[in-house]
Scaffold this active site. Structure first.
Site, PDB file in Angstrom:
ATOM      1  N   GLY A 148       0.854  -1.172   0.000  1.00  2.00           N
ATOM      2  CA  GLY A 148       0.000   0.000   0.000  1.00  2.00           C
ATOM      3  C   GLY A 148       0.896   1.230   0.000  1.00  2.00           C
ATOM      4  O   GLY A 148       1.801   1.351   0.842  1.00  2.00           O
ATOM      5  N   ALA A 149       0.653   2.146  -0.944  1.00  3.67           N
ATOM      6  CA  ALA A 149       1.572   3.268  -1.138  1.00  3.67           C
ATOM      7  C   ALA A 149       1.860   4.063   0.140  1.00  3.67           C
ATOM      8  O   ALA A 149       3.026   4.303   0.478  1.00  3.67           O
ATOM      9  CB  ALA A 149       1.044   4.189  -2.238  1.00  3.67           C
ATOM     10  N   ARG A 181      10.678  -1.064  -4.586  1.00  2.00           N
ATOM     11  CA  ARG A 181       9.523  -1.158  -5.488  1.00  2.00           C
ATOM     12  C   ARG A 181       9.431   0.147  -6.279  1.00  2.00           C
ATOM     13  O   ARG A 181       9.651   1.227  -5.714  1.00  2.00           O
ATOM     14  CB  ARG A 181       8.225  -1.417  -4.716  1.00  2.00           C
ATOM     15  CG  ARG A 181       8.217  -2.736  -3.936  1.00  2.00           C
ATOM     16  CD  ARG A 181       6.837  -3.084  -3.434  1.00  2.00           C
ATOM     17  NE  ARG A 181       5.962  -3.456  -4.550  1.00  2.00           N
ATOM     18  CZ  ARG A 181       4.642  -3.636  -4.410  1.00  2.00           C
ATOM     19  NH1 ARG A 181       4.063  -3.452  -3.229  1.00  2.00           N
ATOM     20  NH2 ARG A 181       3.910  -3.980  -5.449  1.00  2.00           N
ATOM     21  N   GLN A 228      -5.312  -9.719  -2.560  1.00  5.35           N
ATOM     22  CA  GLN A 228      -5.365  -8.709  -1.498  1.00  5.35           C
ATOM     23  C   GLN A 228      -6.805  -8.371  -1.106  1.00  5.35           C
ATOM     24  O   GLN A 228      -7.070  -8.028   0.042  1.00  5.35           O
ATOM     25  CB  GLN A 228      -4.629  -7.442  -1.934  1.00  5.35           C
ATOM     26  CG  GLN A 228      -3.122  -7.599  -2.084  1.00  5.35           C
ATOM     27  CD  GLN A 228      -2.714  -7.891  -3.510  1.00  5.35           C
ATOM     28  OE1 GLN A 228      -3.470  -8.498  -4.270  1.00  5.35           O
ATOM     29  NE2 GLN A 228      -1.517  -7.455  -3.898  1.00  5.35           N
ATOM     30  N   ASP A 261      -1.551   4.181  -6.317  1.00  5.03           N
ATOM     31  CA  ASP A 261      -0.137   4.157  -5.945  1.00  5.03           C
ATOM     32  C   ASP A 261       0.646   5.316  -6.537  1.00  5.03           C
ATOM     33  O   ASP A 261       1.702   5.675  -6.010  1.00  5.03           O
ATOM     34  CB  ASP A 261       0.489   2.837  -6.383  1.00  5.03           C
ATOM     35  CG  ASP A 261       0.026   1.681  -5.520  1.00  5.03           C
ATOM     36  OD1 ASP A 261       0.779   1.280  -4.620  1.00  5.03           O
ATOM     37  OD2 ASP A 261      -1.100   1.193  -5.731  1.00  5.03           O
ATOM     38  N   LYS A 273      -3.584  -1.230  -8.409  1.00  4.24           N
ATOM     39  CA  LYS A 273      -3.374  -2.665  -8.574  1.00  4.24           C
ATOM     40  C   LYS A 273      -3.925  -3.160  -9.902  1.00  4.24           C
ATOM     41  O   LYS A 273      -4.983  -2.727 -10.347  1.00  4.24           O
ATOM     42  CB  LYS A 273      -4.030  -3.417  -7.425  1.00  4.24           C
ATOM     43  CG  LYS A 273      -3.780  -4.922  -7.422  1.00  4.24           C
ATOM     44  CD  LYS A 273      -2.299  -5.271  -7.436  1.00  4.24           C
ATOM     45  CE  LYS A 273      -1.541  -4.696  -6.260  1.00  4.24           C
ATOM     46  NZ  LYS A 273      -0.100  -4.982  -6.294  1.00  4.24           N
TER      47      LYS A 273
END
Length: 372
Positions: free
Chosen positions: A69-70, A111, A217, A258, A269
């Site tokens: 999660g950002a 990431r 998720q 994100d 996502k």
């Protein structure tokens, strides 16, 4: 990295966890403290917290999605920078500052898509420079900045919830994709914050959660959070969304993000773009919920957003069981980009951006992150 298990490991949600768990938190002081996070790879069947006291363990936790999660990634990276800054000793401020830079450089490789990671690390570097120039206690100043990033995220999530709840009508069916709840942030969530806030206002919502292939998720995390909060939630496979919309069960779609470009194109996502197309076809408003820290105004549009491609085994051997033939080619992008023209609005802590275009984004987000 050490493991801290919950007192009870069970197959369902922990009673009361909706108000007590901390996705990311700091334990102790600047010199000897550690970062504690929920290992989200084990939910919902196990609630396990991991303690990180070196940069590599923080990097690994981000990379393997123990924390995801950002906003949560940004908070974890900020605390990871504190750990890295003290890794070569704390007696010489210049050595601490150099170690901070090295830690930030390494964490930034974990990431690529979530801009909050880079935003938080830039803030930590700036805090280090300010403390060094002002001859302030460097390590303590860095921890203060990391705490500030976490507290600001909590406040932003609550504000997103309040603004988004105004868009909800009692009785709405709401579809969400992936997880944008407390597990993805420092506290309350982004997309799920809207549902939490509406629920607290007495609005009855029926939430449909896409399972969110390939790592589920939505099934593992979103459903878990909503059940804990006592919100009516129905889990569906990703490929059921169109049928549920066609049956008239969905009045709104809300997802997280994100990274959001200057024109409102939003990365989220994988599968989000498809849901947005379906919502448009069925005349259902599609909203993105995200804090200002998720905007990247250096990007004119979404074509510049880097898309992470993850391990093919997430598709062929999900959760340890092979479901595809050996040697098959796999394409596994973790994110896609939803064009701004498919969005009814972007719900932020500063208000709702609508219509979604470069002008409205810059009007409301003029002081958001402007470089990557």
């Amino acid at each position: 990295m050490s493991v801290v298990r919950d007192d009870v490991t069970q197959s369902g949600p922990r009673e009361g966890a909706g108000t007590t768990f901390r996705t990311v938190e700091w334990i102790g002081d600047a010199a000897t403290g550690r970062l504690r996070m929920i290992d989200q790879t084990l939910l919902p069947t196990q609630f396990v917290e991991i303690d990180c006291d070196d940069v590599e363990s923080v990097w690994q936790a981000i990379k393997r999605l123990s924390v995801r999660g950002a906003p949560a990634i940004g908070v974890a990276a900020a605390y990871g920078a504190v750990i890295g800054a003290r890794s070569r000793g704390v007696s010489d401020p210049h050595t601490v500052r150099q170690a901070l830079s090295q830690a930030a450089a390494h964490l930034s490789t974990s990431r690529p898509t979530a801009v909050n990671l880079f935003w938080a690390l830039d803030r930590m570097q700036a805090a280090g420079d300010a403390a060094l120039a002002g001859r302030q206690p460097l390590l303590e100043s860095l921890l203060d900045e990391a705490h500030a990033i976490a507290e600001e995220d909590r406040a932003m999530c609550r504000a997103i919830g309040r603004h988004g709840a105004e868009l909800m009508t009692d009785g709405d069916g709401v579809l969400t994709h992936c997880n944008a709840g407390g597990l993805a942030t420092a506290d309350y969530g982004t997309a799920l914050a809207v549902m939490f806030s509406a629920h607290e206002q007495g609005k009855r919502l029926r939430v449909f959660a896409d399972e969110t292939r390939p790592l589920l998720q939505g099934a593992r995390l979103t459903a878990w959070e909503l059940v804990e909060r006592g919100i009516d939630v129905t889990l569906i496979c990703d490929n059921m969304a169109a049928q549920v919309m066609k049956e008239g069960k969905i009045q709104k779609v809300i997802v997280g993000a994100d990274r959001i470009a200057a024109n409102g194109d939003a990365a989220n996502k994988i599968g989000t773009y498809g849901v947005a197309v379906l919502a448009k076809a069925h005349g259902i408003p599609f909203y993105v919920a995200a804090p200002s820290s998720t905007f990247d105004l250096s990007l004119t549009d979404g074509t510049g957003i880097p898309i992470e491609e993850r391990d093919p085994r997430e598709v062929t051997e999900g959760f340890g069981r092979r479901t595809a033939p050996e040697g098959v080619a796999v394409y596994n992008p973790a994110f896609d980009v939803t064009p701004a023209h498919l969005l009814a609005g972007i719900i932020t802590e500063r208000g709702v951006i609508s219509p979604v275009d470069s002008h409205t984004v810059r009007t409301l987000m003029g002081t958001a992150r402007a470089s990557s």
